[in-house]
Design an enzyme around this catalytic site. Structure first.
Site, PDB file in Angstrom:
ATOM      1  N   GLY A  32       0.816  -1.218   0.000  1.00 25.20           N
ATOM      2  CA  GLY A  32       0.000   0.000   0.000  1.00 25.20           C
ATOM      3  C   GLY A  32       0.851   1.271   0.000  1.00 25.20           C
ATOM      4  O   GLY A  32       0.434   2.300  -0.546  1.00 25.20           O
TER       5      GLY A  32
ATOM      6  N   GLU B 173       2.323  -8.612  -3.532  1.00 19.56           N
ATOM      7  CA  GLU B 173       1.040  -9.297  -3.343  1.00 19.56           C
ATOM      8  C   GLU B 173       1.086 -10.796  -3.583  1.00 19.56           C
ATOM      9  O   GLU B 173       0.390 -11.550  -2.918  1.00 19.56           O
ATOM     10  CB  GLU B 173      -0.054  -8.646  -4.203  1.00 19.56           C
ATOM     11  CG  GLU B 173      -0.057  -9.002  -5.671  1.00 19.56           C
ATOM     12  CD  GLU B 173       1.063  -8.335  -6.448  1.00 19.56           C
ATOM     13  OE1 GLU B 173       1.275  -8.739  -7.580  1.00 19.56           O
ATOM     14  OE2 GLU B 173       1.724  -7.433  -5.904  1.00 19.56           O
TER      15      GLU B 173
HETATM   16  C1  LIG Z   1       2.336  -9.496   2.358  1.00 23.99           C
HETATM   17  C2  LIG Z   1       1.282  -8.542   1.957  1.00 23.99           C
HETATM   18  C3  LIG Z   1       1.358  -8.193   0.519  1.00 23.99           C
HETATM   19  C4  LIG Z   1       0.188  -7.385   0.072  1.00 23.99           C
HETATM   20  C5  LIG Z   1       0.464  -6.800  -1.257  1.00 23.99           C
HETATM   21  C6  LIG Z   1      -0.792  -6.382  -1.897  1.00 23.99           C
HETATM   22  C7  LIG Z   1      -0.507  -5.615  -3.141  1.00 23.99           C
HETATM   23  C8  LIG Z   1      -1.688  -4.860  -3.512  1.00 23.99           C
HETATM   24  C9  LIG Z   1      -1.632  -3.584  -2.769  1.00 23.99           C
HETATM   25  C10 LIG Z   1      -2.943  -3.214  -2.269  1.00 23.99           C
HETATM   26  C11 LIG Z   1      -3.273  -3.842  -0.993  1.00 23.99           C
HETATM   27  C12 LIG Z   1      -2.291  -3.481  -0.006  1.00 23.99           C
HETATM   28  C13 LIG Z   1      -1.993  -4.374   0.933  1.00 23.99           C
HETATM   29  C14 LIG Z   1      -0.976  -4.048   1.931  1.00 23.99           C
HETATM   30  O1  LIG Z   1      -0.434  -2.975   1.977  1.00 23.99           O
HETATM   31  S1  LIG Z   1      -0.647  -5.254   3.103  1.00 23.99           S
HETATM   32  C15 LIG Z   1       0.822  -4.688   3.921  1.00 23.99           C
HETATM   33  C16 LIG Z   1       2.024  -5.233   3.256  1.00 23.99           C
HETATM   34  N1  LIG Z   1       3.208  -4.706   3.882  1.00 23.99           N
HETATM   35  C17 LIG Z   1       4.319  -5.403   4.004  1.00 23.99           C
HETATM   36  O2  LIG Z   1       4.444  -6.528   3.592  1.00 23.99           O
HETATM   37  C18 LIG Z   1       5.466  -4.705   4.717  1.00 23.99           C
HETATM   38  C19 LIG Z   1       5.850  -5.440   5.964  1.00 23.99           C
HETATM   39  N2  LIG Z   1       6.892  -4.752   6.667  1.00 23.99           N
HETATM   40  C20 LIG Z   1       8.200  -4.797   6.321  1.00 23.99           C
HETATM   41  O3  LIG Z   1       8.578  -5.372   5.325  1.00 23.99           O
HETATM   42  C21 LIG Z   1       9.167  -4.088   7.217  1.00 23.99           C
HETATM   43  O4  LIG Z   1       8.520  -3.813   8.435  1.00 23.99           O
HETATM   44  C22 LIG Z   1       9.731  -2.783   6.659  1.00 23.99           C
HETATM   45  C23 LIG Z   1      10.707  -3.096   5.502  1.00 23.99           C
HETATM   46  C24 LIG Z   1       8.652  -1.835   6.182  1.00 23.99           C
HETATM   47  C25 LIG Z   1      10.541  -2.056   7.768  1.00 23.99           C
HETATM   48  O5  LIG Z   1      11.502  -2.913   8.323  1.00 23.99           O
HETATM   49  P1  LIG Z   1      12.189  -2.554   9.720  1.00 23.99           P
HETATM   50  O6  LIG Z   1      13.189  -3.624   9.990  1.00 23.99           O
HETATM   51  O7  LIG Z   1      12.687  -1.167   9.709  1.00 23.99           O
HETATM   52  O8  LIG Z   1      10.996  -2.574  10.781  1.00 23.99           O
HETATM   53  P2  LIG Z   1      10.270  -3.876  11.398  1.00 23.99           P
HETATM   54  O9  LIG Z   1      10.058  -4.881  10.353  1.00 23.99           O
HETATM   55  O10 LIG Z   1      11.034  -4.296  12.617  1.00 23.99           O
HETATM   56  O11 LIG Z   1       8.855  -3.289  11.795  1.00 23.99           O
HETATM   57  C26 LIG Z   1       8.657  -2.503  12.983  1.00 23.99           C
HETATM   58  C27 LIG Z   1       7.342  -2.902  13.604  1.00 23.99           C
HETATM   59  O12 LIG Z   1       6.288  -2.612  12.699  1.00 23.99           O
HETATM   60  C28 LIG Z   1       5.517  -3.788  12.436  1.00 23.99           C
HETATM   61  N3  LIG Z   1       5.038  -3.723  11.040  1.00 23.99           N
HETATM   62  C29 LIG Z   1       5.750  -3.723   9.920  1.00 23.99           C
HETATM   63  N4  LIG Z   1       4.981  -3.606   8.835  1.00 23.99           N
HETATM   64  C30 LIG Z   1       3.718  -3.528   9.293  1.00 23.99           C
HETATM   65  C31 LIG Z   1       2.452  -3.396   8.661  1.00 23.99           C
HETATM   66  N5  LIG Z   1       2.299  -3.289   7.323  1.00 23.99           N
HETATM   67  N6  LIG Z   1       1.363  -3.357   9.436  1.00 23.99           N
HETATM   68  C32 LIG Z   1       1.452  -3.442  10.775  1.00 23.99           C
HETATM   69  N7  LIG Z   1       2.631  -3.559  11.439  1.00 23.99           N
HETATM   70  C33 LIG Z   1       3.755  -3.607  10.708  1.00 23.99           C
HETATM   71  C34 LIG Z   1       6.501  -4.919  12.679  1.00 23.99           C
HETATM   72  O13 LIG Z   1       5.800  -6.090  12.949  1.00 23.99           O
HETATM   73  C35 LIG Z   1       7.247  -4.393  13.875  1.00 23.99           C
HETATM   74  O14 LIG Z   1       6.411  -4.546  15.020  1.00 23.99           O
HETATM   75  P3  LIG Z   1       7.027  -4.793  16.471  1.00 23.99           P
HETATM   76  O15 LIG Z   1       7.856  -3.583  16.781  1.00 23.99           O
HETATM   77  O16 LIG Z   1       5.841  -4.937  17.359  1.00 23.99           O
HETATM   78  O17 LIG Z   1       7.854  -6.052  16.376  1.00 23.99           O
END
Ligand SMILES: CCCCCCCCCCC/C=C/C(=O)SCCNC(=O)CCNC(=O)[C@H](O)C(C)(C)COP(=O)(O)OP(=O)(O)OC[C@H]1O[C@@H](n2cnc3c(N)ncnc32)[C@H](O)[C@@H]1OP(=O)(O)O
Length: 278
Positions: free
Chosen positions: A130, A153
């Site tokens: 997103g 995705e």
């Molecule tokens: C897998 C889903 C794919 C969906 C694709 C769909 C494509 C069509 C688009 C339209 C629909 C959209 C859907 C979406 O957007 S779904 C969300 C998909 N997002 C991700 O896959 C990103 C996940 N996150 C990461 O890869 C990393 O966090 C990032 C590279 C962004 C940053 O890395 P960093 O090491 O700096 O930080 P952390 O990973 O340690 O994250 C810190 C804390 O934040 C939490 N977290 C991360 N991302 C999310 C999120 N999207 N929602 C909620 N929480 C999130 C993570 O768990 C850590 O939490 P804690 O501190 O409690 O451990």
């Protein structure tokens, strides 16, 4: 409501005035140029929940009303632009909240992609799923090195809907869209520049904003009405297609997320994100 009272005598260093509309989305308007820096502010990763989506949508609506001259979308995080939809809202979701989430995302995309003024994304870090859609909805993207951007995705087991594909097709070649979407690829900054997913690389956040300002300044001689009509001509079809099929699009998303294999993947995916620190 964001006030656009311009005071041309304001010194350069004070040109941006803070006009916070909500804790989730901060707005600063350059009183000289009328350009707004809109900062996503939902730590730690700017996960998009309903409140964050609605807050940004309202800001864009207000900027539209106030005849904004340009938008720079940025983030308050040190190294993350936006990690996409809040995964905790789509794992074991409350069904009504899930619908509200997607409806809010549709509304925001319609406003941002269809904005009548130049829009830019100052990508000071990762822009995933997103977050990438937000960036793609803008007219120009500048990113810092060593960051990631893309739509992952296929990893989740869902396919992006038509308007998300249209946003990517607007920016990339047909071949690059196919590779990016079918492989669910996430690109590093330099790879993203190579395929055109971003337009420029900047050394740091300040420079991303400066480069976005420079891009917007190129439109200073373009008539606003001609700009907005041309943009509508270019992007209107994708927007109309979503507008006429909002319910179908919503149902597709809801069904995809409720698929047991997607839920199973999400459980593992969330665990893997949490366990990174251990
Ligand atoms: C897998 C889903 C794919 C969906 C694709 C769909 C494509 C069509 C688009 C339209 C629909 C959209 C859907 C979406 O957007 S779904 C969300 C998909 N997002 C991700 O896959 C990103 C996940 N996150 C990461 O890869 C990393 O966090 C990032 C590279 C962004 C940053 O890395 P960093 O090491 O700096 O930080 P952390 O990973 O340690 O994250 C810190 C804390 O934040 C939490 N977290 C991360 N991302 C999310 C999120 N999207 N929602 C909620 N929480 C999130 C993570 O768990 C850590 O939490 P804690 O501190 O409690 O451990």
């Amino acid at each position: 409501m964001i006030s656009f009272l311009m005071r041309r005598t304001i010194p350069r260093c004070r040109a941006y005035s803070s006009q916070t509309t909500s804790e989730l989305t901060k707005v600063e308007v350059n009183e000289k140029t009328g350009v707004a820096v809109v900062t996503l502010n939902r730590p730690p990763v700017n996960g998009l929940n309903v409140a964050a989506l609605r807050s940004l949508e309202k800001v864009i609506g207000d900027l539209e009303t106030n005849k904004c001259k340009g938008l720079i979308l940025s983030s308050s995080s040190k190294n993350i632009f936006c990690a996409g939809l809040d995964l905790t809202e789509i794992y074991k979701p409350d069904q009504e909240k899930l619908k509200s989430l997607w409806t809010a995302f549709q509304d925001l995309w319609i406003k941002l992609y269809g904005a009548s003024f130049p829009t830019t994304a100052a990508l000071n870090g990762h822009a995933i799923a997103g977050g990438c859609v937000l960036a793609l909805s803008c007219d120009y993207r500048v990113m810092v090195p060593n960051s990631s951007i893309g739509l992952n995705e296929t990893e989740l087991g869902i396919s992006p809907t038509a308007w998300i594909i249209a946003s990517m097709q607007n920016v990339l070649s047909k071949r690059s869209v196919e590779l990016a979407l079918l492989q669910g690829r996430i690109y590093k900054t330099n790879q993203a520049l190579e395929i055109g997913l971003i337009d420029e690389i900047a050394n740091d956040k300040d420079e991303t904003i400066k480069k976005c300002e420079e891009f917007i300044a190129k439109y200073s001689r373009v008539q606003s009405l001609a700009f907005s009509l041309t943009k509508r001509e270019l992007r209107g079809k994708a927007i109309s297609e979503l507008t006429s099929n909002r319910q179908g699009d919503l149902q597709f998303f809801v069904d995809s997320i409720n698929n047991p294999s997607v839920q199973k993947f999400l459980e593992k995916y969330l665990q893997s994100l949490k366990s990174k620190k251990n």
